[in-house]
Each structure stands twice: as structure tokens, then as C-alpha cells.
Write an enzyme that holds these catalytic residues in place. Structure first.
Site, PDB file in Angstrom:
ATOM      1  N   ALA A  65       0.869  -1.176   0.000  1.00 45.36           N
ATOM      2  CA  ALA A  65       0.000   0.000   0.000  1.00 45.36           C
ATOM      3  C   ALA A  65       0.906   1.226   0.000  1.00 45.36           C
ATOM      4  CB  ALA A  65      -0.876  -0.013   1.241  1.00 45.36           C
ATOM      5  N   GLY A 108       0.724  -4.954   0.844  1.00 49.50           N
ATOM      6  CA  GLY A 108      -0.480  -4.956   0.005  1.00 49.50           C
ATOM      7  C   GLY A 108      -0.248  -5.617  -1.343  1.00 49.50           C
ATOM      8  N   GLU A 111      -0.768  -9.138  -0.688  1.00 53.18           N
ATOM      9  CA  GLU A 111      -2.204  -9.313  -0.439  1.00 53.18           C
ATOM     10  C   GLU A 111      -3.009  -9.245  -1.737  1.00 53.18           C
ATOM     11  OE1 GLU A 111      -1.976  -6.176   2.489  1.00 53.18           O
ATOM     12  OE2 GLU A 111      -2.824  -7.515   4.006  1.00 53.18           O
ATOM     13  N   GLU A 131       4.747  -5.272   6.992  1.00 52.34           N
ATOM     14  CA  GLU A 131       4.083  -4.165   7.684  1.00 52.34           C
ATOM     15  C   GLU A 131       4.607  -3.957   9.105  1.00 52.34           C
ATOM     16  OE1 GLU A 131       2.568  -6.497   5.872  1.00 52.34           O
ATOM     17  OE2 GLU A 131       1.000  -5.592   4.617  1.00 52.34           O
TER      18      GLU A 131
HETATM   19  N1  CAA Z   1       4.652   3.183  -0.622  1.00 48.60           N
HETATM   20  C1  CAA Z   1       5.111   4.331  -1.159  1.00 48.60           C
HETATM   21  N2  CAA Z   1       6.264   4.434  -1.838  1.00 48.60           N
HETATM   22  C2  CAA Z   1       7.003   3.317  -1.972  1.00 48.60           C
HETATM   23  C3  CAA Z   1       6.610   2.088  -1.442  1.00 48.60           C
HETATM   24  C4  CAA Z   1       5.359   2.047  -0.746  1.00 48.60           C
HETATM   25  N3  CAA Z   1       4.882   0.919  -0.246  1.00 48.60           N
HETATM   26  N4  CAA Z   1       7.558   1.170  -1.740  1.00 48.60           N
HETATM   27  C5  CAA Z   1       8.503   1.803  -2.437  1.00 48.60           C
HETATM   28  N5  CAA Z   1       8.187   3.114  -2.576  1.00 48.60           N
HETATM   29  C6  CAA Z   1       8.956   4.152  -3.260  1.00 48.60           C
HETATM   30  C7  CAA Z   1      10.156   4.593  -2.445  1.00 48.60           C
HETATM   31  O1  CAA Z   1       9.778   5.577  -1.488  1.00 48.60           O
HETATM   32  C8  CAA Z   1      11.059   5.145  -3.523  1.00 48.60           C
HETATM   33  O2  CAA Z   1      10.623   6.429  -3.876  1.00 48.60           O
HETATM   34  P1  CAA Z   1      11.706   7.633  -4.034  1.00 48.60           P
HETATM   35  O3  CAA Z   1      12.550   7.223  -5.221  1.00 48.60           O
HETATM   36  O4  CAA Z   1      10.866   8.832  -4.295  1.00 48.60           O
HETATM   37  O5  CAA Z   1      12.491   7.662  -2.780  1.00 48.60           O
HETATM   38  C9  CAA Z   1      10.787   4.233  -4.731  1.00 48.60           C
HETATM   39  O6  CAA Z   1       9.517   3.620  -4.453  1.00 48.60           O
HETATM   40  C10 CAA Z   1      11.813   3.141  -4.885  1.00 48.60           C
HETATM   41  O7  CAA Z   1      11.910   2.454  -3.657  1.00 48.60           O
HETATM   42  P2  CAA Z   1      13.314   2.165  -2.909  1.00 48.60           P
HETATM   43  O8  CAA Z   1      14.280   3.252  -3.210  1.00 48.60           O
HETATM   44  O9  CAA Z   1      13.006   1.904  -1.478  1.00 48.60           O
HETATM   45  O10 CAA Z   1      13.748   0.832  -3.671  1.00 48.60           O
HETATM   46  P3  CAA Z   1      14.665  -0.352  -3.126  1.00 48.60           P
HETATM   47  O11 CAA Z   1      14.912  -1.222  -4.308  1.00 48.60           O
HETATM   48  O12 CAA Z   1      15.825   0.180  -2.385  1.00 48.60           O
HETATM   49  O13 CAA Z   1      13.739  -1.141  -2.063  1.00 48.60           O
HETATM   50  C11 CAA Z   1      11.711  -2.189  -1.276  1.00 48.60           C
HETATM   51  C12 CAA Z   1      12.592  -1.803  -2.499  1.00 48.60           C
HETATM   52  C13 CAA Z   1      12.446  -3.194  -0.421  1.00 48.60           C
HETATM   53  C14 CAA Z   1      10.438  -2.776  -1.827  1.00 48.60           C
HETATM   54  C15 CAA Z   1      11.423  -0.924  -0.445  1.00 48.60           C
HETATM   55  O14 CAA Z   1      10.965   0.102  -1.308  1.00 48.60           O
HETATM   56  C16 CAA Z   1      10.398  -1.128   0.612  1.00 48.60           C
HETATM   57  O15 CAA Z   1      10.699  -1.685   1.660  1.00 48.60           O
HETATM   58  N6  CAA Z   1       9.144  -0.657   0.372  1.00 48.60           N
HETATM   59  C17 CAA Z   1       8.084  -0.689   1.336  1.00 48.60           C
HETATM   60  C18 CAA Z   1       7.541  -2.107   1.533  1.00 48.60           C
HETATM   61  C19 CAA Z   1       6.473  -2.104   2.582  1.00 48.60           C
HETATM   62  O16 CAA Z   1       6.675  -1.778   3.725  1.00 48.60           O
HETATM   63  N7  CAA Z   1       5.225  -2.474   2.181  1.00 48.60           N
HETATM   64  C20 CAA Z   1       4.103  -2.516   3.056  1.00 48.60           C
HETATM   65  C21 CAA Z   1       3.310  -1.236   2.957  1.00 48.60           C
HETATM   66  S1  CAA Z   1       1.986  -1.114   4.133  1.00 48.60           S
HETATM   67  C22 CAA Z   1       0.774  -2.123   3.514  1.00 48.60           C
HETATM   68  O17 CAA Z   1       0.880  -2.688   2.444  1.00 48.60           O
HETATM   69  C23 CAA Z   1      -0.466  -2.230   4.381  1.00 48.60           C
HETATM   70  C24 CAA Z   1      -1.495  -3.211   3.920  1.00 48.60           C
HETATM   71  O18 CAA Z   1      -1.573  -4.301   4.410  1.00 48.60           O
HETATM   72  C25 CAA Z   1      -2.476  -2.832   2.899  1.00 48.60           C
END
Ligand code: CAA
Length: 257
Positions: A65, A108, A111, A131
Site C-alpha cells: 500500500a 499490500g 495481499e 508491515e
Molecule cells: N509506498 C510508497 N512508496 C514506496 C513504497 C510504498 N509501499 N515502496 C517503495 N516506494 C517508493 C520509495 O519511497 C522510492 O521512492 P523515491 O525514489 O521517491 O524515494 C521508490 O519507491 C523506490 O523504492 P526504494 O528506493 O526503497 O527501492 P529499493 O529497491 O531500495 O527497495 C523495497 C525496495 C524493499 C520494496 C522498499 O521500497 C520497501 O521496503 N518498500 C516498502 C515495503 C512495505 O513496507 N510495504 C508494506 C506497505 S503497508 C501495507 O501494504 C499495508 C497493507 O496491508 C495494505
């Protein structure tokens, strides 16, 4: 409802939906989820479409998400908007949905893949419910669907630690149907969807519903409901055609009636 964030294409009787926010690894904003769900609802009613493929393309499925869109929200705001409720509308889609997962399917993203009926993963696919690492828990079905798919003890580990798991592990544990080379993931998913699309559509719809009962209802009730669906199909032209064609040693021609 094609938007910039969601690309919709047709390959014969199969509709292919591609998440398209590459700059944020297909983070699932509210508007993107709404686009996916409402497009699926529209396709569910479109007669020429018999199966759907959902993908993020060849690099990433979805990194969860959109964290930006909720980082500052209060609990009250989250409950009032109940933004995750719309995800449940995917459960009501009666046509089969195949997810084609490449790269990250996290939070998400995982999911959303699990909200589909089958998952074809590429060798580089990475699954997880991270998460917990950002102070929350899965909210769009992760604790429920992952546990049902891979079992309580494994799901507990991944949901509580935020660890990720590979396509190969997902295959061994029964979460994904096939693991294929990265460049073939959409093709393989479409090919599976096409095969299903060639089957009698009313039987496919009832079969999908019946398999879901195995997860959702008690066995005795599931068996009764399955039997009722079996009998119901004897009212269809496709049942008559299917059985007649078998006896006449020819290929059936299904009309969806
Ligand atoms: N939401 C918003 N932006 C996101 C994102 C997310 N879930 N995942 C990645 N991005 C964005 C980053 O902020 C980044 O943007 P900028 O270039 O503007 O900084 C861009 O995408 C590229 O991401 P990274 O630089 O972090 O890329 P990476 O290759 O180094 O890492 C990753 C990849 C491991 C997937 C890392 O991005 C990450 O950990 N993302 C978040 C994963 C996460 O926590 N997901 C759960 C979200 S909460 C949820 O989903 C609740 C639910 O149950 C519905």
C-alpha cells in the site's frame, strides 16, 4: 476504467491489467486500488471476457500500500474512510483471476496477489508481509490469506518478523502455482488464463465458487453446496454439448449457455 496508473489490454477472451506506477514500485494508492477493483467489476460483466490476468509487469508486482498516502493519518481517519474495505470487492469477482508476479510482492502487493485465484511467479519474485517493520500489521487480508495458504506457523514467522520469502519457497508451500523465468511470467499467466477461458464459462464460474467454499465454509456445507452446483450445470447447453461431444469422440463447442 483504464487510467495512467492501470493499463488495460485484451488478448482474446483474456483481459490483462497492468499496475503502472513504476516510480514507486507500483505502490498501491487508493486510486490505483479503486481502478483495479472497478475495472475487474466491469470486466466481470463484459461478455467477451472470460478470465483476467493482473500483473505489475516484468520488474515489480507491487511494494505494498502507498505509505506516503497514510503515514500521517490518525486511527479515527483510517476507520472513518475504511479505505481497505474496497479490497474485499475483489472477492466478489466471479471470473477467474491469475496474478503474474515479478519482483517484489510485499505488504499490500502480496495481499493483492493472494486476492487472485492463481499465482504465476517469476524466479525473481519476492513475497512478504513487512508491515510490522513500519509499525502496523497487514490490513488487506495478509494475516488471513497467507495463513490459509501456507499454514499458521510459517505465516506467523513472516507476519511477525517481516522477513521475506522467495518464489521457490512460495511454490513449495503451495502459495504459487508455477515459477517461470522472469521474461515469461505474463505470457505463462496469459496462457493459463486462455486455457481456462476456453472452458465452459458457467462451469468455470461455479467451479471457482465451489473451490473457494473449501476455504470459507465447513466441509459438510461445502460438499452439499458443491453437489448443488454440479446438478445446476445440467440445465446448461454446455453440459449437454460437453458430454455429447465426448460420446461422439469430437471436440466440444462451448457457447457459455
Ligand atoms: N509506498 C510508497 N512508496 C514506496 C513504497 C510504498 N509501499 N515502496 C517503495 N516506494 C517508493 C520509495 O519511497 C522510492 O521512492 P523515491 O525514489 O521517491 O524515494 C521508490 O519507491 C523506490 O523504492 P526504494 O528506493 O526503497 O527501492 P529499493 O529497491 O531500495 O527497495 C523495497 C525496495 C524493499 C520494496 C522498499 O521500497 C520497501 O521496503 N518498500 C516498502 C515495503 C512495505 O513496507 N510495504 C508494506 C506497505 S503497508 C501495507 O501494504 C499495508 C497493507 O496491508 C495494505
Amino acid at each position: 476504467m483504464e487510467t495512467k496508473e492501470l493499463i488495460v489490454e485484451r488478448k482474446g477472451a483474456v483481459a490483462v491489467l497492468t499496475l503502472n506506477r513504476p516510480e514507486v514500485l507500483n505502490a498501491l494508492s487508493d486510486s490505483l486500488v479503486e481502478a483495479v477493483v472497478s475495472e475487474m467489476e466491469r470486466l466481470d460483466k463484459e461478455e467477451g471476457v472470460r478470465a483476467v490476468v493482473l500483473t505489475g509487469g516484468s520488474k515489480v508486482f507491487a511494494a505494498g500500500a502507498d505509505i506516503k498516502g497514510m503515514a500521517d493519518a490518525t486511527s479515527q481517519e483510517m476507520q472513518k474512510s475504511d479505505r481497505l474495505a474496497k479490497w474485499e470487492r475483489m472477492r466478489k469477482i466471479s471470473k477467474p483471476i491469475v496474478a503474474a508476479v515479478s519482483g517484489f510482492a510485499l505488504g499490500g502487493g502480496c495481499e493483492m496477489a493472494m486476492s487472485c485465484d492463481m499465482i504465476v511467479a517469476s524466479e525473481n519474485a519476492v513475497f512478504g508481509q513487512p508491515e510490522i517493520l513500519i509499525g502496523v500489521i497487514p490490513g488487506a487480508g495478509g494475516t488471513q490469506r497467507l495463513t490459509r495458504a501456507i499454514g499458521k506457523y510459517r505465516a506467523m514467522e513472516f507476519v511477525l518478523s517481516g522477513r521475506r520469502f522467495s518464489a521457490q519457497q512460495a511454490l513449495e508451500w503451495g502459495l504459487v502455482n508455477h515459477v517461470v523465468p522472469n521474461e515469461l511470467v505474463v505470457e505463462e499467466a496469459v496462457s493459463l488464463a486462455e486455457e481456462i477461458a476456453s472452458r465452459p464459462p458457467i462451469a468455470v464460474r461455479l467451479a471457482k465458487e465451489a473451490v473457494n467454499w473449501a476455504v470459507d465454509v465447513e466441509l459438510g456445507e461445502g460438499l452439499v453446496k458443491e453437489r448443488q452446483h454440479f446438478y445446476k450445470l445440467f440445465d446448461t447447453e454446455d453440459q449437454k454439448e460437453g458430454m455429447k461431444a465426448f460420446l461422439e469422440k469430437r471436440k466440444p463447442v462451448f457457447k457459455g449457455k
